[in-house]
Design a protein around this motif. Sequence first.
Motif, PDB file in Angstrom:
ATOM      1  N   ALA A 238     -49.910  33.229 -10.930  1.00  0.00           N
ATOM      2  CA  ALA A 238     -50.025  31.862 -10.427  1.00  0.00           C
ATOM      3  C   ALA A 238     -48.712  31.417  -9.799  1.00  0.00           C
ATOM      4  CB  ALA A 238     -50.416  30.917 -11.566  1.00  0.00           C
ATOM      5  N   GLY A 239     -47.603  31.889 -10.353  1.00  0.00           N
ATOM      6  CA  GLY A 239     -46.296  31.572  -9.781  1.00  0.00           C
ATOM      7  C   GLY A 239     -46.138  32.137  -8.382  1.00  0.00           C
ATOM      8  N   ASP A 240     -46.708  33.339  -8.152  1.00  0.00           N
ATOM      9  CA  ASP A 240     -46.668  33.933  -6.818  1.00  0.00           C
ATOM     10  C   ASP A 240     -47.486  33.098  -5.836  1.00  0.00           C
ATOM     11  OD1 ASP A 240     -45.086  36.155  -7.554  1.00  0.00           O
ATOM     12  OD2 ASP A 240     -46.850  37.235  -8.267  1.00  0.00           O
ATOM     13  N   VAL A 241     -48.662  32.643  -6.289  1.00  0.00           N
ATOM     14  CA  VAL A 241     -49.512  31.811  -5.428  1.00  0.00           C
ATOM     15  C   VAL A 241     -48.776  30.526  -5.058  1.00  0.00           C
ATOM     16  CG1 VAL A 241     -51.668  30.487  -5.295  1.00  0.00           C
ATOM     17  CG2 VAL A 241     -51.644  32.751  -6.390  1.00  0.00           C
ATOM     18  N   TYR A 242     -48.130  29.928  -6.042  1.00  0.00           N
ATOM     19  CA  TYR A 242     -47.351  28.703  -5.796  1.00  0.00           C
ATOM     20  C   TYR A 242     -46.261  28.979  -4.757  1.00  0.00           C
ATOM     21  CZ  TYR A 242     -44.471  24.570  -6.688  1.00  0.00           C
ATOM     22  OH  TYR A 242     -43.758  23.405  -6.548  1.00  0.00           O
ATOM     23  N   ALA A 243     -45.552  30.090  -4.917  1.00  0.00           N
ATOM     24  CA  ALA A 243     -44.450  30.414  -4.003  1.00  0.00           C
ATOM     25  C   ALA A 243     -44.951  30.625  -2.580  1.00  0.00           C
ATOM     26  CB  ALA A 243     -43.717  31.658  -4.502  1.00  0.00           C
TER      27      ALA A 243
END
Length: 283
Positions: A238-243
């Motif tokens: 999810a952190g990658d998607v946010y980034a």
Amino acid sequence: MTTDRTRLVAQLKRYTEKAGSQNKAATMLGIGKSTLSVMLQGDPEGKVSEAMWREVAAKSRPAGGSRGWNIVETSVYREISQVMQDVQAEAGCTWIVAEAGSGKSTTARHYTETHSDAHYMLCADMVRSEFLLEVARCIGVKPSGGTLRDRLKEIVVRLSSEACPLLVFDEADKLPDGVINYFVQIYNMLEDKCGMVFLSTASITQRMRRGLRSNKRGYAEFDSRLGRKFFATEAVSAGDVYAVCAGNGIRDEQLLREIIRDAAQYDNDLRRVKKRVRAERNN
């Protein structure tokens, strides 16, 4: 020139600079050197067809595309980039396994576009002769003909002349057994001279197990050259998607949370995220 044509000429100039010469760039693009020269000048007399311009634009387009998409260093991007850097430096050989939609192809293309002597090839169902012709094109070699071994020797000579060459084979699981077997011969001729990285989804692991179990020709030798293991990346988070969203202009926290929730239902597929972000930016 129009704004679009000016942008395409700049894109083509960057591609040619990375290739190292107009001869190599023309071979890699599958066009004549004279045609490339005209295009680099903006084709003021209109000698090149619009169809040719579109084809060359697609072939020379950078990994991030030409429509304002920014490449973001996700966890998968960092893992794959590091592996390719290590393999290139050590003239090694490895197979990277990553989920569909994780950004592995974009990462591989971006790496080869930004590193000297690194060459990217998108694989498909092809026989050995087609495979060698495509490898030759990707490294800027125009084979003089002859046998398959003659063509392979020309490829080896070119790669051996480079300081630290790397071949990246994307979607390599699509290659038939005949080409997979041929990699043993290719590896033997390029050992300690050129790094080789293969990328695919995890389907290759089952294929390799079946090949080893049934003692298919070439599988044991190829498995040995891969170090008898695949390098599996971490899943997209999810952190990658946010980034990715933030790196491409999405700033509204509520919208970010909504995109992240949607992506979670589809294994954080970054292709889906890219489509959603572009749709939101166009609203």
